[in-house]
Design a protein around this motif. Structure first.
Motif, short mmCIF file in Angstrom:
data_model
loop_
_atom_site.label_atom_id
_atom_site.label_comp_id
_atom_site.label_asym_id
_atom_site.label_seq_id
_atom_site.Cartn_x
_atom_site.Cartn_y
_atom_site.Cartn_z
N GLU A 177 0.70 -1.07 0.09
CA GLU A 177 0.04 0.01 -0.05
C GLU A 177 0.99 1.23 0.03
OE1 GLU A 177 -3.91 -1.87 2.10
OE2 GLU A 177 -2.60 -0.73 3.16
N LEU A 203 2.33 1.73 -3.39
CA LEU A 203 0.95 2.13 -4.28
C LEU A 203 0.43 3.58 -4.03
CD1 LEU A 203 -1.05 -1.10 -4.52
CD2 LEU A 203 0.04 0.03 -6.64
N ASP A 204 0.73 3.90 -2.90
CA ASP A 204 0.35 5.26 -2.37
C ASP A 204 1.21 6.53 -3.61
OD1 ASP A 204 -0.31 7.82 -1.50
OD2 ASP A 204 0.20 7.41 0.36
N GLU A 205 0.60 7.29 -4.09
CA GLU A 205 1.50 8.38 -5.01
C GLU A 205 2.40 9.08 -4.17
OE1 GLU A 205 -0.12 8.72 -9.52
OE2 GLU A 205 -1.52 9.30 -7.93
N ARG A 242 6.16 1.66 -8.29
CA ARG A 242 4.60 1.60 -8.30
C ARG A 242 3.70 1.24 -9.47
NH1 ARG A 242 0.60 5.30 -9.94
NH2 ARG A 242 -1.25 5.03 -8.50
N SER A 243 4.23 1.55 -10.72
CA SER A 243 3.77 1.30 -12.03
C SER A 243 3.68 -0.33 -12.15
CB SER A 243 4.61 2.07 -13.22
OG SER A 243 5.90 1.49 -13.07
N THR A 268 0.36 -1.42 -10.12
CA THR A 268 -1.00 -0.72 -10.52
C THR A 268 -2.19 -1.56 -10.81
OG1 THR A 268 -0.15 0.16 -12.51
CG2 THR A 268 -0.11 1.67 -10.87
N ASP A 299 -5.87 -4.49 -7.12
CA ASP A 299 -6.90 -3.74 -6.89
C ASP A 299 -7.11 -3.75 -5.32
OD1 ASP A 299 -9.36 -2.64 -7.65
OD2 ASP A 299 -10.55 -4.56 -7.65
N LYS A 332 -6.64 -6.51 -10.87
CA LYS A 332 -7.88 -5.94 -11.98
C LYS A 332 -7.76 -6.84 -13.07
CE LYS A 332 -6.84 -1.49 -10.27
NZ LYS A 332 -5.93 -0.25 -10.54
N ASN A 383 4.62 4.08 -19.37
CA ASN A 383 5.11 5.07 -18.76
C ASN A 383 6.27 5.86 -19.27
OD1 ASN A 383 6.80 3.50 -17.45
ND2 ASN A 383 5.91 3.59 -15.65
N THR A 440 4.50 8.99 -11.70
CA THR A 440 3.54 9.72 -12.29
C THR A 440 3.41 11.30 -11.81
OG1 THR A 440 2.12 9.30 -10.43
CG2 THR A 440 2.25 7.52 -12.10
N GLN A 471 2.93 11.54 -8.39
CA GLN A 471 4.32 11.21 -7.66
C GLN A 471 5.27 11.97 -7.56
OE1 GLN A 471 5.13 7.35 -9.49
NE2 GLN A 471 4.98 6.39 -7.76
#
Lengths: 554, 317
Positions: free
Chosen positions: A163, A166-168, A175-176, A179, A182, A197, A472, B46, B49
């Protein structure tokens, strides 16, 4: 008044000195023959586990006069390690530099690991299972893992870690890769369930990355991991004296019994690799990490040092920006791909220490070079491509290269420059300081660039970010091909390794033919040690985690 | 004297303020920032981020505001935190500066020990072979860039003699003075060589000047031994320009130490600044350069004070 202006002058001078001193001293080139002994070594960490991805042997071992260990491992002693670059920071989720990985992977551990053949194997997770058509991943944790502060690792820590990634707001580098997750559930202390997902085979490979290291919920909730370093790894950080010495102590509660064998590590930072070699020869250093082939080749001529040479996953590449003239024209890109003898670039810039590579660098997924467009130099074909397309010479463009990263970049650019002259293409080389280079690279602000890009054992992680139109880093690759998009989406959800291999084979053939980039070669990484240092296993991804098995036979 | 000191100390403030602006602007002018230097080419953040990371490092504020926040804290002795180590910049400087200072002092010592005697000899034996050789030495010393000399020394030591000035196990002077000196001597020679040359030239010309003075002739006329004349009567007066030179050059030597430290892999303030620039660790670069500059101006001030002590003719009103 004079004082003031002289002070200003002095500051400017300091700055100027600082900038000019970036020019590294030239190391003497003593080229000696290396005797290459290729061996296959399989290290099985966990015997009963099934693996998803199969890969070939990749590690080449060059051994100079080292008998196999015959005596039983001895415990104790401090291993003196030397390397040229220090970590750039301590937060395992924010660091991306290889120099940071090499420290953090000793302290933090991801759920899964790669073995010597780049197979995904258990680590903190002792098993995993896919269900719900690849949309649910259930991971079972080892019950006996403790953090360096004595706390037991629980599913809550794993949930917290992912988590956090995943938290920006964390700005986690990995993170990517996650993503697609879910929800994360922790039904009991040793079970973690990842609800996805959609199916994503590459998730397992992403979970082996040092950037997915598991942190303690209790510690990281209270402290900044850039300052407080508590992991589950084989070594605990005792002192980080930046750019000088890093002191690590063995984690006595490590989940593998009897590991690590040594009492600790003392990692010395010596920026000049030639000095590291001299230290090895003088016997003041036990174990060293060397990147410069010129230094490594000299080491192989020295007295009984053990040298492990490992093919790297990172690859040297000539990136052509296909949104800019003249590379909008496919014929120009193809002509360049045909006119460059990749082996010659490798021989000139890296003294032949490496292998010409296909777009995928992990050996299992690497396409057969004979199937790829123009992997044999063909000047006539290159000239014909240019003539048929009605390209008028001379072309005008610049090739960007970082001054030090890799140290071979400028030499590669110069060799390519010489080779392209044969088909009448000339260009200018722009040498930049790394920070400036990175800035422009990310903005795709270049005509062409000689780069060293990071590789990955999993082709999805390696290709999707550049070549899928939603990747990305797609802006850097400047590529949009619906067919490639479709193949990459298919590769993401295909579980069968052979089918996946076929898909990525097609991707590589298409990429090589369209020639947005000219893939050149992968280099080697070297681990050089004294003959009394036993038990080390080199990894194709460069990981030093097997320093945990090292013991000193003296 | 007191008034002079007060004036000079007050004058330091605008100087340092000016330096702080230049340093701040120059480091921020270099393309790329902390975030891109940290992430490199492996990943792409991103937008959210990147914003979060910028906020974490305080880079989200306008440059002018960043500058005033930094300088306001710096005045109170807080130079900020290093992005890399999370440690206060002041602690990083305290950790690195003793080595740079030792290197600089050692090189001044070497320059004086070599330059002054050769300078005297060259003046006394003017236009002889000795003088010619000494002047050749001076020319060579001034012409050799120290990064090249350092590389050459390392090369000769490691290839010919198989020894190495530094294998990463650097010890401080207080830890083990002998080991420390053996590690510092070659970097100090490298840094001090060019300076020895200018010390020699200055000593020579000052001596030549002084030896022509009436009081030297008088001393000789009194029947004093030539050594006494040269050392007691001539040298003590000829040394004044040398002291000026040491004061002026000291700051430049601190700057030169940046290069020599990198050539010899010494973890001093030069390495700190260089790695700070690579990583766009703004607080470290700004703090360290400001610190070096502060040293420079303070030393200049001290030199002015020392003049008054050495030369009775100089009095500050």
């Amino acid at each position: 008044m004079q004082t003031k202006s002289s002070v200003v002058l002095a500051v400017l001078l300091v700055l100027a000195f600082v900038i000019t001193s970036c020019v590294a001293p030239v190391a003497p080139q003593v080229v000696e023959k290396t005797v290459v002994v290729e061996k296959e070594k399989t290290v099985v960490i966990e015997k009963e586990k099934t693996v998803v991805v199969e890969k070939e042997k990749t590690v080449q071992v060059v051994v100079t006069a080292t008998p196999e260990p015959t005596s039983a491992p001895k415990a104790g002693g401090t291993l003196i390690v030397a390397r040229a670059a220090d970590a750039k920071g301590l937060d395992p989720h924010k660091q991306t530099a290889f120099s940071s990985f090499r420290l953090l992977e000793l302290i933090y551990e991801p759920l899964l690991a790669l073995d010597q053949d780049l197979k995904v194997v258990p680590n903190l997770a002792e098993s995993w299972a896919w269900s719900d058509e690849g949309k649910t991943l259930t991971v079972k944790l080892r019950p006996n893992v403790k953090f360096h502060n004595g706390d037991v690792l629980t599913a809550e820590d794993v949930k917290f870690t992912f988590e956090r990634i995943l938290d920006e707001n964390t700005a986690a580098a990995a993170r990517s890769s996650f993503t697609g997750i879910d929800a994360i559930e922790a039904p009991d202390a040793t079970t973690v369930v990842f609800k996805l997902k959609g199916a994503n085979v590459a998730l397992l490979a992403a979970m082996t990355n040092p950037n997915s290291g598991i942190v303690s919920k209790k510690v990281v909730s209270a402290e900044d991991p850039a300052k407080v370093t508590i992991g589950t790894g084989p070594f605990k950080l005792v002192k980080w004296d930046v750019d000088r010495t890093t002191t690590l102590a063995a984690n006595k509660d490590y989940w593998l019994p009897g590991v690590p064998a040594v009492d600790g590590l003392e990692i010395r930072i010596i920026p000049d690799e030639a000095s590291i070699l001299a230290g090895l020869r003088a016997g003041t250093i036990d174990w060293a990490l060397i990147n410069d082939p010129k230094v490594a080749i000299r080491a192989s001529g020295a007295q009984k040092l053990t040298i492990f040479r490992t093919g790297a996953l990172a690859y040297h590449v000539l990136q052509l920006n296909s949104t800019r003239e003249p590379f909008t024209n496919q014929a120009v890109r193809q002509a360049i791909a045909c006119a460059v003898d990749r082996q010659e670039v490798l021989d000139t810039a890296s003294l032949g220490e490496g292998q010409v590579t296909a777009p995928a660098t992990a050996p299992f997924y690497r396409a057969d070079l004979n199937d790829l467009f123009c992997y044999q130099k063909d000047v006539e074909k290159a000239k014909k491509l240019l003539a048929d397309a009605g390209v008028t010479l001379p072309l005008k463009f610049k090739v960007m290269a970082a001054a030090d990263e890799p140290p071979t970049a400028v030499a590669e650019a110069q060799n390519i420059q010489a080779q392209l002259k044969e088909i009448g293409i000339e260009f200018e080389i722009e040498t930049l300081e790394l920070g400036v280079y990175v800035d422009r690279w990310l903005k795709s602000d270049f005509d062409a660039v000689v780069a060293l890009n990071g590789g990955n054992p999993d082709p999805d992680i390696m290709f999707f970010r550049y070549w899928h139109s939603t990747g990305n880093l797609n802006k850097v690759a400047a590529w949009n091909d619906p067919e490639i998009d479709k193949l990459l989406e298919e590769g993401k959800i295909t579980l069968d390794p052979e089918q996946r291999k076929a898909i990525y084979n097609t991707v590589q053939q298409k990429l090589a033919e369209a020639a947005p980039w000219v893939w050149l070669y992968v280099g080697y990484e070297y681990r050089i040690m004294q003959p009394y240092v036993k038990g080390f296993t080199p990894m194709p991804n460069g990981s030093l985690v097997y320093l945990r098995d090292v013991w000193l036979d003296k | 004297m007191r008034r002079f000191l007060t004036q000079r100390l007050v004058a330091l403030l605008p100087t340092l303020l000016g330096i702080s602006v230049i340093v701040f602007v120059v480091i921020h002018l270099i393309p790329g920032d902390t975030i891109s230097a940290m992430i490199g080419t492996q990943y792409k953040l991103t937008e959210a981020q990147a914003v979060a990371l910028r906020a974490y490092y305080g880079l989200d504020k306008p440059l002018v505001e960043q500058y005033f926040r930094w300088i306001a804290a710096a005045v109170q002795g807080n130079l900020g935190l290093s992005v890399r180590s999370g440690q206060p910049v002041l602690a990083e400087i305290a950790r690195s500066f003793p080595l740079t200072l030792e290197l600089t002092l050692l090189s001044v010592l070497i320059a004086l020990l070599v330059g002054v005697p050769i300078g005297i000899l060259s003046a006394v034996k003017r236009d002889t072979l000795v003088d010619l050789l000494a002047r050749l030495f001076a020319l060579t010393g001034m012409a050799l860039p120290n990064f090249w000399l350092g590389t050459l020394i390392i090369l000769v030591l490691s290839v010919v003699f198989g020894i190495l000035p530094n294998s990463g196990d650097f010890v401080s002077f207080t830890g083990d003075p002998l080991r420390n000196l053996s590690q510092m001597i070659f970097p100090a020679i490298t840094l001090g060589f060019a300076f020895a040359a200018s010390v020699m030239r200055t000593t020579r010309s000052a001596m030549l000047e002084v030896l022509r003075q009436d009081y030297v002739r008088t001393a000789r006329g009194k029947g004093l031994a030539e050594n006494t004349v040269i050392i007691r009567h001539a040298l003590s007066n000829a040394l004044i320009p040398v002291i000026t030179l040491v004061g002026v050059e000291f700051g430049y030597l601190l700057g030169g130490a940046v290069i020599v430290e990198n050539v010899f892999s010494l973890p001093g303030i030069g390495r700190l600044i260089l790695n700070g620039i690579y990583q766009r660790d703004y607080a470290v670069v700004q703090g360290s350069i400001l610190f070096v500059a502060l040293n420079f101006v303070v030393i200049n001030l001290l030199v002015d004070v020392v003049y008054a002590l050495v030369d009775p003719r100089i009095r500050y009103e």
